[in-house]
Design a protein around this motif. Structure first.
Motif, mmCIF file in Angstrom:
data_model
loop_
_atom_site.group_PDB
_atom_site.id
_atom_site.type_symbol
_atom_site.label_atom_id
_atom_site.label_comp_id
_atom_site.label_asym_id
_atom_site.label_seq_id
_atom_site.Cartn_x
_atom_site.Cartn_y
_atom_site.Cartn_z
ATOM 1 N N GLY A 256 -106.642 13.868 -5.465
ATOM 2 C CA GLY A 256 -107.690 13.312 -4.613
ATOM 3 C C GLY A 256 -108.258 12.026 -5.179
ATOM 4 O O GLY A 256 -108.455 11.047 -4.451
ATOM 5 N N TYR A 257 -108.516 12.023 -6.484
ATOM 6 C CA TYR A 257 -109.069 10.819 -7.115
ATOM 7 C C TYR A 257 -108.081 9.651 -6.986
ATOM 8 O O TYR A 257 -108.493 8.522 -6.690
ATOM 9 N N GLY A 260 -108.027 8.401 -3.281
ATOM 10 C CA GLY A 260 -109.255 7.675 -2.979
ATOM 11 C C GLY A 260 -109.327 6.349 -3.713
ATOM 12 O O GLY A 260 -109.772 5.344 -3.166
ATOM 13 N N ALA A 291 -120.461 12.762 -7.382
ATOM 14 C CA ALA A 291 -119.233 13.537 -7.177
ATOM 15 C C ALA A 291 -118.997 14.497 -8.338
ATOM 16 O O ALA A 291 -118.609 15.660 -8.131
ATOM 17 N N SER A 301 -112.671 25.842 -3.441
ATOM 18 C CA SER A 301 -111.761 25.311 -2.419
ATOM 19 C C SER A 301 -111.046 24.083 -2.964
ATOM 20 O O SER A 301 -111.692 23.077 -3.300
ATOM 21 N N VAL A 303 -109.185 22.078 -1.281
ATOM 22 C CA VAL A 303 -109.294 20.977 -0.322
ATOM 23 C C VAL A 303 -110.618 20.247 -0.493
ATOM 24 O O VAL A 303 -110.668 19.012 -0.554
ATOM 25 N N LEU A 304 -111.712 21.004 -0.575
ATOM 26 C CA LEU A 304 -113.018 20.369 -0.761
ATOM 27 C C LEU A 304 -113.089 19.640 -2.094
ATOM 28 O O LEU A 304 -113.636 18.537 -2.185
ATOM 29 N N GLY A 306 -110.632 18.290 -3.748
ATOM 30 C CA GLY A 306 -109.856 17.060 -3.626
ATOM 31 C C GLY A 306 -110.590 15.996 -2.836
ATOM 32 O O GLY A 306 -110.540 14.813 -3.169
ATOM 33 N N CYS A 307 -111.315 16.411 -1.789
ATOM 34 C CA CYS A 307 -112.057 15.438 -0.977
ATOM 35 C C CYS A 307 -113.214 14.825 -1.762
ATOM 36 O O CYS A 307 -113.467 13.615 -1.669
ATOM 37 N N VAL A 308 -113.941 15.654 -2.538
ATOM 38 C CA VAL A 308 -115.039 15.131 -3.351
ATOM 39 C C VAL A 308 -114.498 14.171 -4.405
ATOM 40 O O VAL A 308 -115.070 13.095 -4.652
ATOM 41 N N ALA A 310 -111.792 12.439 -4.174
ATOM 42 C CA ALA A 310 -111.351 11.227 -3.473
ATOM 43 C C ALA A 310 -112.530 10.305 -3.177
ATOM 44 O O ALA A 310 -112.419 9.077 -3.275
ATOM 45 N N ALA A 311 -113.688 10.893 -2.811
ATOM 46 C CA ALA A 311 -114.869 10.066 -2.558
ATOM 47 C C ALA A 311 -115.300 9.337 -3.823
ATOM 48 O O ALA A 311 -115.642 8.144 -3.792
#
Length: 445
Positions: A256-257, A260, A291, A301, A303-304, A306-308, A310-311
Motif C-alpha cells: 500500500g505504501y 500510494g 497514518a 483488515s 485491505v484497510l 493497505g489503504c491507510v 497508501a494514504a
C-alpha cells in the motif's frame, strides 16, 4: 551544451542504480547466508554502509565541493562498482566471509555518501540553466524514478532468484552502476570546482543549516521521520507475527505504501511548484504520522491497513519534493551541495539509529504502542518545525544596525542619517533616512 541529453543521462542513472540496489537488497542476504552459514552476517553490509555516511561531515567535506561535473561523479560510481564486485568475486572463488562483506559495505558506503547528494545538486544546477522552477521539477522526477523501483524491483528480484539464484543479481548491479558511470561521463557541470585551500568554498554542514532557517526546519522533519521509520517496517512485521499472521501485515503495508508513494510521485511535479514548500512538507509529515497512529487500529483488515499505508505513502513524495524545492531555490553552489549532503546525512543516519534500536524499543513498548508513539512524534515535529510557529518580528532582539556602503564596509554614519547607501537594522529592517541623506548630500555637492 545539450541540456536534454544531460538530464536524460542523470535520470537514467538514478533509475538503473536504484533498481540495482533494491534487487540486491533481496539477493545479498541470501548470498551471505549461503556462503557464511551465519544469520548475523546478512545485515553486515548494510551496517557497514552506514558508517562512512555518519562520518561524512569530516572526511567528505572537501571532496563534496569538487563533485560538480558528470565526470567527477562517474569516478565516484566507479569506486562504488569496485565495492559491489567484492562479494561476487569472493563468492566465485568460494571465500566469502565477514571481512569481504564489511569491506563491500565500507567501500560502497563511501561512494553512496558522496554520489547521492552530489547527483541531486548537479541536477539542480542543470535545471537552473533552464528556468527558476525547472530544478524543482527535475528533482521531483528523479524522486519519482527512485520510488518506481519500490514497485518494480521486488518482483524482478524474486523472479531472477527463482530462475538463476541470487549471485547473478550482484553482478547485474555492478554492471548497472558501471553503465550509469559511463552515462555520467557525458554530463557537464555548471559550477567551477573550488580550488584547494579555500575552506570558505567548503562550508560545514552545521553552518549551512544555521544559515537557512527553512532548510533547517525541513531537515529536522526529515531526521525525525527517518528515526521512527523502523516503527512501520519492524513494527508491522512484529505485529503480524504476534497476531498469527507473519509476513501478511508488512506485505500489505509495504504494498500500500509503495502504490500510494508512486501515485504521489506522479502528481508531485504538478502540485509542489504551486504550493508553499515548508507547509507542504509539514502537512505531508503530519499526515504520515496520523497514518502511523491509525495502523494498529485497522490491523485486523489487510485491505484497510493497505489503504491507510497508501494514504501515508501518497503524502511522502509531496513532502520530499517540497524539501528538494527548498534546497534548490534557497541555496546555490557550495551551500546547495552542503545542504543536500546535510539532509542525506541526517535522514540516513537517523534511519540507521532507528533500525539499530528499534527492535529493543518494540520489545519493551509493544509494536502497536510504538507505531502510535512514532505517529505522535511526526505530527509534533511537523507542528513545531512547520511555518506556523515563527517568532514575530516585533519580538526580535534589537541589535546595532548593520550598515553596508558602496565598498561593502560598515559605515556608522548611515545609521544616524549620514552618507551610507544602505543600513540594515534588527530583523532585517532598513534604517530610515539613509538613502535620503545620500541624495541630499549629492545635491549639496
Amino acid at each position: 551544451m545539450n541540456n536534454g541529453r544531460d538530464i536524460a543521462a542523470m535520470l537514467t542513472t538514478t533509475f538503473v542504480t536504484w533498481m540495482g540496489q533494491r534487487t540486491t537488497a533481496v539477493a545479498l542476504p541470501l548470498v551471505a547466508l549461503a556462503e557464511t552459514g551465519s544469520a548475523w552476517s546478512t545485515g553486515l553490509v548494510g551496517g557497514a554502509v552506514g558508517l562512512p555516511v555518519l562520518a561524512s561531515p569530516w572526511w567528505a567535506r572537501g571532496l563534496r565541493q569538487r563533485l560538480t561535473t558528470g565526470r567527477a561523479l562517474a569516478w565516484v560510481l566507479a569506486v562504488q562498482v569496485a565495492g559491489l564486485l567484492i562479494v561476487p568475486i569472493a563468492a566465485a572463488v568460494g571465500t566469502v566471509g565477514a571481512p569481504h562483506l564489511a569491506a563491500a559495505g565500507l567501500v560502497t558506503g563511501c561512494a553512496t555518501a558522496l554520489s547521492g547528494p552530489a547527483q541531486r545538486a548537479l541536477l539542480s544546477d542543470i535545471g537552473d540553466r533552464l528556468g527558476a522552477a525547472v530544478a524543482t521539477k527535475l528533482l521531483t522526477w528523479q524522486d519519482s524514478l527512485h520510488r518506481s523501483t519500490m514497485i518494480l524491483a521486488p518482483p524482478v528480484a524474486g523472479w531472477a532468484v527463482a530462475v538463476a539464484g541470487p549471485l547473478p543479481l550482484l553482478w547485474a548491479e555492478a554492471a548497472g552502476v558501471g553503465a550509469g558511470a559511463l552515462l555520467l561521463l557525458t554530463v557537464r557541470g555548471t559550477v567551477s570546482v573550488a580550488p584547494p585551500g579555500r575552506p570558505a568554498d567548503a562550508p560545514a554542514l552545521r553552518h549551512v543549516l544555521a544559515r537557512y532557517a527553512d532548510i533547517r526546519r525541513a531537515v529536522t522533519m526529515s531526521g525525525v521521520g527517518g528515526l521512527v521509520w523502523f516503527a512501520f517496517t519492524l513494527g508491522l512485521a512484529i505485529l503480524g507475527a504476534q497476531t498469527g499472521r507473519p509476513g501478511l501485515l508488512i506485505s500489505a503495508g509495504m504494498t500500500g505504501y509503495g502504490l500510494g508513494s508512486l501515485a504521489g510521485a506522479l502528481l508531485a511535479p504538478l502540485l509542489v511548484a504551486r504550493m508553499p514548500a515548508l507547509a507542504t512538507m509539514a502537512t505531508g509529515w503530519a499526515l504520515l504520522g496520523v497514518a502511523f497512529m491509525v495502523l494498529p487500529a485497522v490491523a485486523s483488515s489487510l485491505v484497510l491497513l493497505g489503504c491507510v499505508a497508501a494514504a501515508g505513502g501518497f503524502c511522502m513524495p509531496l513532502g520530499i519534493s517540497a524539501l528538494n524545492r527548498l534546497i534548490s531555490t534557497q541555496s546555490a553552489g557550495a551551500d546547495r551541495r552542503a545542504a543536500f549532503a546535510a539532509e542525506s546525512l541526517v535522514h540516513d543516519g537517523a534511519v540507521s539509529i532507528g533500525l539499530l534500536a528499534g527492535g529493543a524499543v518494540i520489545g519493551a513498548a509493544g509494536a502497536g504502542q510504538t507505531l502510535v508513539a512514532a505517529g505522535v512524534a511526526q505530527v509534533a515535529v511537523a507542528l513545531l518545525a512547520g511555518p506556523w510557529l515563527r517568532i514575530p518580528r516585533r519580538f526580535c532582539l534589537r541589535r546595532p544596525p548593520r550598515v553596508k556602503t558602496d565598498e561593502g564596509r560598515g559605515d556608522v554614519r548611515a545609521a544616524t542619517g549620514g552618507l551610507g547607501t544602505t543600513a540594515t537594522g534588527a530583523c532585517g529592517r532598513r534604517v530610515p533616512g539613509t538613502d535620503g541623506a545620500r541624495r541630499r548630500h549629492a545635491q549639496a555637492r
